[in-house]
Design a protein around this motif. Sequence first.
Motif, PDB file in Angstrom:
ATOM      1  N   LEU A 152       0.829  -1.207   0.000  1.00  0.00           N
ATOM      2  CA  LEU A 152       0.000   0.000   0.000  1.00  0.00           C
ATOM      3  C   LEU A 152       0.863   1.256   0.000  1.00  0.00           C
ATOM      4  CD1 LEU A 152      -2.836  -0.906   2.537  1.00  0.00           C
ATOM      5  CD2 LEU A 152      -2.956  -0.897   0.035  1.00  0.00           C
ATOM      6  N   SER A 153       0.303   2.320  -0.538  1.00  0.00           N
ATOM      7  CA  SER A 153       0.983   3.615  -0.569  1.00  0.00           C
ATOM      8  C   SER A 153       0.991   4.240   0.824  1.00  0.00           C
ATOM      9  CB  SER A 153       0.251   4.555  -1.531  1.00  0.00           C
ATOM     10  OG  SER A 153      -1.014   4.913  -0.976  1.00  0.00           O
ATOM     11  N   GLU A 154       1.821   5.274   0.969  1.00  0.00           N
ATOM     12  CA  GLU A 154       1.867   6.018   2.232  1.00  0.00           C
ATOM     13  C   GLU A 154       0.485   6.586   2.567  1.00  0.00           C
ATOM     14  OE1 GLU A 154       4.231   6.486   4.640  1.00  0.00           O
ATOM     15  OE2 GLU A 154       5.266   4.934   3.510  1.00  0.00           O
ATOM     16  N   THR A 187      -3.414  10.116  20.091  1.00  0.00           N
ATOM     17  CA  THR A 187      -2.096  10.306  19.489  1.00  0.00           C
ATOM     18  C   THR A 187      -1.513   8.978  19.032  1.00  0.00           C
ATOM     19  OG1 THR A 187      -1.665  12.268  20.798  1.00  0.00           O
ATOM     20  CG2 THR A 187       0.251  11.130  19.943  1.00  0.00           C
ATOM     21  N   ASP A 188      -1.838   7.913  19.751  1.00  0.00           N
ATOM     22  CA  ASP A 188      -1.278   6.603  19.419  1.00  0.00           C
ATOM     23  C   ASP A 188      -2.019   5.900  18.295  1.00  0.00           C
ATOM     24  OD1 ASP A 188      -3.560   6.234  21.056  1.00  0.00           O
ATOM     25  OD2 ASP A 188      -2.831   4.295  21.724  1.00  0.00           O
ATOM     26  N   LEU A 189      -3.063   6.497  17.756  1.00  0.00           N
ATOM     27  CA  LEU A 189      -3.870   5.815  16.745  1.00  0.00           C
ATOM     28  C   LEU A 189      -3.758   6.413  15.345  1.00  0.00           C
ATOM     29  CD1 LEU A 189      -6.947   5.081  18.990  1.00  0.00           C
ATOM     30  CD2 LEU A 189      -5.534   3.364  17.842  1.00  0.00           C
ATOM     31  N   TRP A 190      -2.764   7.271  15.143  1.00  0.00           N
ATOM     32  CA  TRP A 190      -2.513   7.788  13.798  1.00  0.00           C
ATOM     33  C   TRP A 190      -1.073   8.274  13.730  1.00  0.00           C
ATOM     34  CZ3 TRP A 190      -1.664  13.130  12.709  1.00  0.00           C
ATOM     35  CH2 TRP A 190      -1.815  13.982  13.810  1.00  0.00           C
ATOM     36  N   ALA A 191      -0.581   8.367  12.512  1.00  0.00           N
ATOM     37  CA  ALA A 191       0.799   8.791  12.293  1.00  0.00           C
ATOM     38  C   ALA A 191       0.818  10.187  11.685  1.00  0.00           C
ATOM     39  CB  ALA A 191       1.502   7.810  11.352  1.00  0.00           C
ATOM     40  N   THR A 192       1.658  11.033  12.251  1.00  0.00           N
ATOM     41  CA  THR A 192       1.822  12.365  11.668  1.00  0.00           C
ATOM     42  C   THR A 192       2.576  12.233  10.344  1.00  0.00           C
ATOM     43  OG1 THR A 192       3.961  12.784  12.719  1.00  0.00           O
ATOM     44  CG2 THR A 192       1.971  13.368  13.997  1.00  0.00           C
ATOM     45  N   ASP A 219       5.311  13.425   9.636  1.00  0.00           N
ATOM     46  CA  ASP A 219       6.738  13.266   9.936  1.00  0.00           C
ATOM     47  C   ASP A 219       7.106  11.863  10.419  1.00  0.00           C
ATOM     48  OD1 ASP A 219       7.088  15.935   9.279  1.00  0.00           O
ATOM     49  OD2 ASP A 219       6.932  16.603  11.360  1.00  0.00           O
ATOM     50  N   GLU A 220       6.133  11.088  10.824  1.00  0.00           N
ATOM     51  CA  GLU A 220       6.398   9.725  11.293  1.00  0.00           C
ATOM     52  C   GLU A 220       6.302   8.789  10.086  1.00  0.00           C
ATOM     53  OE1 GLU A 220       4.727   9.445  15.776  1.00  0.00           O
ATOM     54  OE2 GLU A 220       3.200   9.790  14.237  1.00  0.00           O
ATOM     55  N   THR A 221       7.397   8.130   9.775  1.00  0.00           N
ATOM     56  CA  THR A 221       7.407   7.278   8.592  1.00  0.00           C
ATOM     57  C   THR A 221       6.933   5.869   8.904  1.00  0.00           C
ATOM     58  OG1 THR A 221       9.658   6.456   8.882  1.00  0.00           O
ATOM     59  CG2 THR A 221       9.407   8.577   7.702  1.00  0.00           C
ATOM     60  N   GLU A 233       8.558   3.282   8.063  1.00  0.00           N
ATOM     61  CA  GLU A 233       9.746   2.578   8.542  1.00  0.00           C
ATOM     62  C   GLU A 233       9.971   2.815  10.032  1.00  0.00           C
ATOM     63  OE1 GLU A 233       9.657   4.516   5.741  1.00  0.00           O
ATOM     64  OE2 GLU A 233       9.641   2.832   4.333  1.00  0.00           O
ATOM     65  N   GLN A 234       9.759   4.041  10.499  1.00  0.00           N
ATOM     66  CA  GLN A 234       9.935   4.329  11.923  1.00  0.00           C
ATOM     67  C   GLN A 234       8.945   3.538  12.771  1.00  0.00           C
ATOM     68  OE1 GLN A 234       9.329   8.573  11.670  1.00  0.00           O
ATOM     69  NE2 GLN A 234      11.492   9.002  12.136  1.00  0.00           N
ATOM     70  N   ILE A 235       7.687   3.561  12.387  1.00  0.00           N
ATOM     71  CA  ILE A 235       6.654   2.911  13.198  1.00  0.00           C
ATOM     72  C   ILE A 235       6.780   1.395  13.138  1.00  0.00           C
ATOM     73  CG2 ILE A 235       4.157   2.557  13.441  1.00  0.00           C
ATOM     74  CD1 ILE A 235       3.880   5.583  12.769  1.00  0.00           C
ATOM     75  N   VAL A 236       7.007   0.843  11.948  1.00  0.00           N
ATOM     76  CA  VAL A 236       7.188  -0.607  11.840  1.00  0.00           C
ATOM     77  C   VAL A 236       8.463  -1.022  12.571  1.00  0.00           C
ATOM     78  CG1 VAL A 236       7.670  -2.497  10.227  1.00  0.00           C
ATOM     79  CG2 VAL A 236       5.826  -0.874   9.731  1.00  0.00           C
ATOM     80  N   GLY A 237       9.528  -0.236  12.428  1.00  0.00           N
ATOM     81  CA  GLY A 237      10.771  -0.530  13.146  1.00  0.00           C
ATOM     82  C   GLY A 237      10.573  -0.487  14.650  1.00  0.00           C
ATOM     83  N   LEU A 238       9.834   0.512  15.119  1.00  0.00           N
ATOM     84  CA  LEU A 238       9.520   0.606  16.540  1.00  0.00           C
ATOM     85  C   LEU A 238       8.763  -0.635  17.002  1.00  0.00           C
ATOM     86  CD1 LEU A 238       9.246   2.218  19.239  1.00  0.00           C
ATOM     87  CD2 LEU A 238       7.081   3.070  18.301  1.00  0.00           C
ATOM     88  N   TYR A 239       7.770  -1.041  16.235  1.00  0.00           N
ATOM     89  CA  TYR A 239       6.974  -2.210  16.604  1.00  0.00           C
ATOM     90  C   TYR A 239       7.866  -3.454  16.685  1.00  0.00           C
ATOM     91  CZ  TYR A 239       2.705  -5.131  16.720  1.00  0.00           C
ATOM     92  OH  TYR A 239       1.698  -6.005  17.070  1.00  0.00           O
TER      93      TYR A 239
END
Length: 195
Positions: free
Chosen positions: A28-30, A82-87, A89-91, A93-99
Amino acid sequence: MIGSDPKADLRVYLQDARDVLLWKLDGLSEYDIRRPMTPTGTNLLGLVKHAAGAEAMYFGETFGRPFDAPRPWITGEGEPNTDLWATADETREQIVGLYRRVWAHSDVTIESLDLAAVGRVAWGSRSEVTLHRALVHMIAETDRHAGHADIVRELIDGVVGQRTGSGNVAPGDTAWWGRHRSRVERAAGEAGRGA
């Protein structure tokens, strides 16, 4: 299975739910992974972000092993949801990497403690929780959000199921599913008129 290891069984179910949640992002796209698909803003990347925060708390803070990550959205100190969406600026890769880092941290907690080990949560009506209960909770929580993700993904591009090539969905092409949906709609209409 006779002679199975209860902790290993729980870990298998937790990992399966984690994998399903991430699979829903594939291809899926961004825009599509962030796109709010319900009136309350439910979106795929936000579900992953939320699961990361919940797991970090349940297998980190609860058992005295805090996960090193930005505090506001993990502890609820930020604005609501705040925890249920990505700004922007949050990529991904960052969120999946964090998970994935949270998984590794959680897995160390799970491996190093007995299922009867007691931790303490700073929220809710129960202040003490066993590792067993935390595992059951996180399996239920992650599976619940994987179900949300399945519906959101279907709304985006029609992809359904637990994983690529999964046999857990009835076989059928677009025409078959269209006829099936029409049949379900007719039944709903008939039942609604009879009520």
